[in-house]
Design an enzyme around this catalytic site. Sequence first.
Site, PDB file in Angstrom:
ATOM      1  N   TYR A 224       0.744  -1.303   0.084  1.00  0.00           N
ATOM      2  CA  TYR A 224      -0.114   0.088  -0.107  1.00  0.00           C
ATOM      3  C   TYR A 224       0.804   1.335  -0.010  1.00  0.00           C
ATOM      4  O   TYR A 224       0.638   2.241  -1.029  1.00  0.00           O
ATOM      5  CB  TYR A 224      -0.966  -0.042   1.335  1.00  0.00           C
ATOM      6  CG  TYR A 224      -1.886   1.324   1.260  1.00  0.00           C
ATOM      7  CD1 TYR A 224      -3.074   1.332   0.230  1.00  0.00           C
ATOM      8  CD2 TYR A 224      -1.643   2.259   2.163  1.00  0.00           C
ATOM      9  CE1 TYR A 224      -3.847   2.218   0.381  1.00  0.00           C
ATOM     10  CE2 TYR A 224      -2.461   3.395   2.099  1.00  0.00           C
ATOM     11  CZ  TYR A 224      -3.585   3.017   1.444  1.00  0.00           C
ATOM     12  OH  TYR A 224      -4.389   4.575   1.330  1.00  0.00           O
TER      13      TYR A 224
ATOM     14  N   LYS B 205       1.312   4.154  -2.912  1.00  0.00           N
ATOM     15  CA  LYS B 205       0.882   5.580  -2.764  1.00  0.00           C
ATOM     16  C   LYS B 205       1.934   6.711  -2.761  1.00  0.00           C
ATOM     17  O   LYS B 205       1.846   7.693  -3.438  1.00  0.00           O
ATOM     18  CB  LYS B 205       0.145   5.915  -1.261  1.00  0.00           C
ATOM     19  CG  LYS B 205      -1.082   5.029  -1.044  1.00  0.00           C
ATOM     20  CD  LYS B 205      -2.070   5.553  -2.383  1.00  0.00           C
ATOM     21  CE  LYS B 205      -3.239   4.794  -2.049  1.00  0.00           C
ATOM     22  NZ  LYS B 205      -4.201   5.462  -3.079  1.00  0.00           N
TER      23      LYS B 205
HETATM   24  N1  LIG Z   1     -10.138   6.147   3.920  1.00  0.00           N
HETATM   25  C1  LIG Z   1      -9.026   6.729   4.244  1.00  0.00           C
HETATM   26  O1  LIG Z   1      -8.728   7.013   5.484  1.00  0.00           O
HETATM   27  C2  LIG Z   1      -8.013   7.058   3.312  1.00  0.00           C
HETATM   28  C3  LIG Z   1      -6.779   7.619   3.716  1.00  0.00           C
HETATM   29  C4  LIG Z   1      -5.849   8.019   2.861  1.00  0.00           C
HETATM   30  C5  LIG Z   1      -5.883   7.523   1.361  1.00  0.00           C
HETATM   31  N2  LIG Z   1      -7.220   7.098   1.042  1.00  0.00           N
HETATM   32  C6  LIG Z   1      -7.409   6.612  -0.435  1.00  0.00           C
HETATM   33  O2  LIG Z   1      -8.722   7.222  -0.940  1.00  0.00           O
HETATM   34  C7  LIG Z   1      -8.864   6.304  -2.133  1.00  0.00           C
HETATM   35  C8  LIG Z   1     -10.464   5.945  -1.697  1.00  0.00           C
HETATM   36  O3  LIG Z   1     -10.524   5.280  -0.241  1.00  0.00           O
HETATM   37  P1  LIG Z   1     -11.755   4.953   0.260  1.00  0.00           P
HETATM   38  O4  LIG Z   1     -11.819   4.981   1.574  1.00  0.00           O
HETATM   39  O5  LIG Z   1     -12.870   5.821   0.056  1.00  0.00           O
HETATM   40  O6  LIG Z   1     -11.916   3.470  -0.082  1.00  0.00           O
HETATM   41  P2  LIG Z   1     -13.224   2.615  -0.837  1.00  0.00           P
HETATM   42  O7  LIG Z   1     -12.926   1.086  -0.532  1.00  0.00           O
HETATM   43  O8  LIG Z   1     -14.716   3.071  -0.001  1.00  0.00           O
HETATM   44  O9  LIG Z   1     -13.107   3.090  -2.277  1.00  0.00           O
HETATM   45  C9  LIG Z   1     -12.356   2.393  -3.186  1.00  0.00           C
HETATM   46  C10 LIG Z   1     -13.184   2.260  -4.274  1.00  0.00           C
HETATM   47  O10 LIG Z   1     -12.338   1.494  -5.375  1.00  0.00           O
HETATM   48  C11 LIG Z   1     -13.025   0.675  -5.925  1.00  0.00           C
HETATM   49  N3  LIG Z   1     -12.193  -0.288  -6.567  1.00  0.00           N
HETATM   50  C12 LIG Z   1     -11.470  -1.515  -6.003  1.00  0.00           C
HETATM   51  N4  LIG Z   1     -10.673  -2.132  -6.967  1.00  0.00           N
HETATM   52  C13 LIG Z   1     -11.002  -1.271  -8.259  1.00  0.00           C
HETATM   53  C14 LIG Z   1     -10.831  -1.769  -9.507  1.00  0.00           C
HETATM   54  N5  LIG Z   1      -9.869  -2.666  -9.784  1.00  0.00           N
HETATM   55  N6  LIG Z   1     -11.347  -0.956 -10.634  1.00  0.00           N
HETATM   56  C15 LIG Z   1     -11.829  -0.017 -10.089  1.00  0.00           C
HETATM   57  N7  LIG Z   1     -12.403   0.338  -9.006  1.00  0.00           N
HETATM   58  C16 LIG Z   1     -11.955  -0.442  -7.892  1.00  0.00           C
HETATM   59  C17 LIG Z   1     -13.799  -0.213  -5.004  1.00  0.00           C
HETATM   60  O11 LIG Z   1     -15.004  -0.899  -5.358  1.00  0.00           O
HETATM   61  C18 LIG Z   1     -14.287   1.104  -4.054  1.00  0.00           C
HETATM   62  O12 LIG Z   1     -15.477   1.511  -4.479  1.00  0.00           O
HETATM   63  C19 LIG Z   1      -7.939   5.193  -2.035  1.00  0.00           C
HETATM   64  O13 LIG Z   1      -7.107   5.601  -2.975  1.00  0.00           O
HETATM   65  C20 LIG Z   1      -7.450   5.100  -0.704  1.00  0.00           C
HETATM   66  O14 LIG Z   1      -6.200   4.605  -0.815  1.00  0.00           O
HETATM   67  C21 LIG Z   1      -8.220   6.686   1.716  1.00  0.00           C
END
Ligand SMILES: NC(=O)c1ccc[n+]([C@@H]2O[C@H](COP(=O)([O-])OP(=O)(O)OC[C@H]3O[C@@H](n4cnc5c(N)ncnc54)[C@H](O)[C@@H]3O)[C@@H](O)[C@H]2O)c1
Length: 264
Positions: free
Chosen positions: A159, A163
């Site tokens: 991960y 990133k």
């Molecule tokens: N939630 C947090 O605290 C946080 C913190 C830092 C970064 N992020 C980043 O933010 C982004 C969104 O995270 P989130 O918390 O909303 O997660 P989430 O799991 O709700 O959203 C991720 C989405 O990506 C989709 N996905 C997975 N594999 C896929 C693929 N092969 N093709 C297309 N779509 C696909 C999933 O179905 C999901 O809807 C990510 O890049 C995550 O790394 C999240």
Amino acid sequence: MSDRRMLDGRVAVVSGGGGEIGGGIARRFAAEGAAVVVCDVSLEKAEEVARSIAADNGQAIGVAVDVGDPAQCERAAVLAVQKFGKITTLVNAAAAVTPDGNVEKLDLDAWKRAIDINFTGVFLMCKYTMGHIRAAGGGAVVNIASSHGHFGLPGRSAYCSTKAAIMHFTRVLAIDYGPHNIRANTISPGPIDTERSLRRYGTRENSNRIRGPGQVLGRTGTVEEVASAAAFLASDEAAFITGTDLRVDGGQTAFKGDSLATTL
Ligand SMILES: NC(=O)c1ccc[n+]([C@@H]2O[C@H](COP(=O)([O-])OP(=O)(O)OC[C@H]3O[C@@H](n4cnc5c(N)ncnc54)[C@H](O)[C@@H]3O)[C@@H](O)[C@H]2O)c1
């Protein structure tokens, strides 16, 4: 005062748009006047977000896209142009569940899958949309990285590496496409309260009590706060900002420690 909204006239493609942060960004973009192509590996989730946008009088379609599949990424771009006439904006928010463990324990196939979805997926979505954004006369790319691209976490090399890679990839994208009037930036969210984290911690209060002290602001962030930053970077308000990373992390990466309270 003008009624013009931040993203009036834009057409945005949002990968991972069925997810929490991607969905929040899609809704905010639509509220700011953009037509949104909500892409997700789950068509059900993509369509749910598109429906909620339509219910608020916005414009959106949901499209099934696995960002690991070049043909599906290309199809999403073609569909966007067919439906809305152009693409001006790309957000990459899709991320897979990545494997944990040190390198001895990490399974090679799971590692490759993490790189394919989290990192190569960003490349592929850019590969098939940049030409359309250029044809539209310019626009903006916002890639979602993470504070974990700035610092490591035990057992999370897959991960964290993807990133960090997204940030450097985006710098070069900004260099390559600046001459075409396309800006490219990343957002590094810190801990954001999502339904998943709320399931883990029970309540927002509990999540904040446990995770809040790691940030200078003493709390976790919200999806809306990430969406605000994305709308800003996608808009003309950020017209002179490219090749940079915007940390939406409450000061998590400014502060090296577990709890500010214990050091004061
Ligand atoms: N939630 C947090 O605290 C946080 C913190 C830092 C970064 N992020 C980043 O933010 C982004 C969104 O995270 P989130 O918390 O909303 O997660 P989430 O799991 O709700 O959203 C991720 C989405 O990506 C989709 N996905 C997975 N594999 C896929 C693929 N092969 N093709 C297309 N779509 C696909 C999933 O179905 C999901 O809807 C990510 O890049 C995550 O790394 C999240």
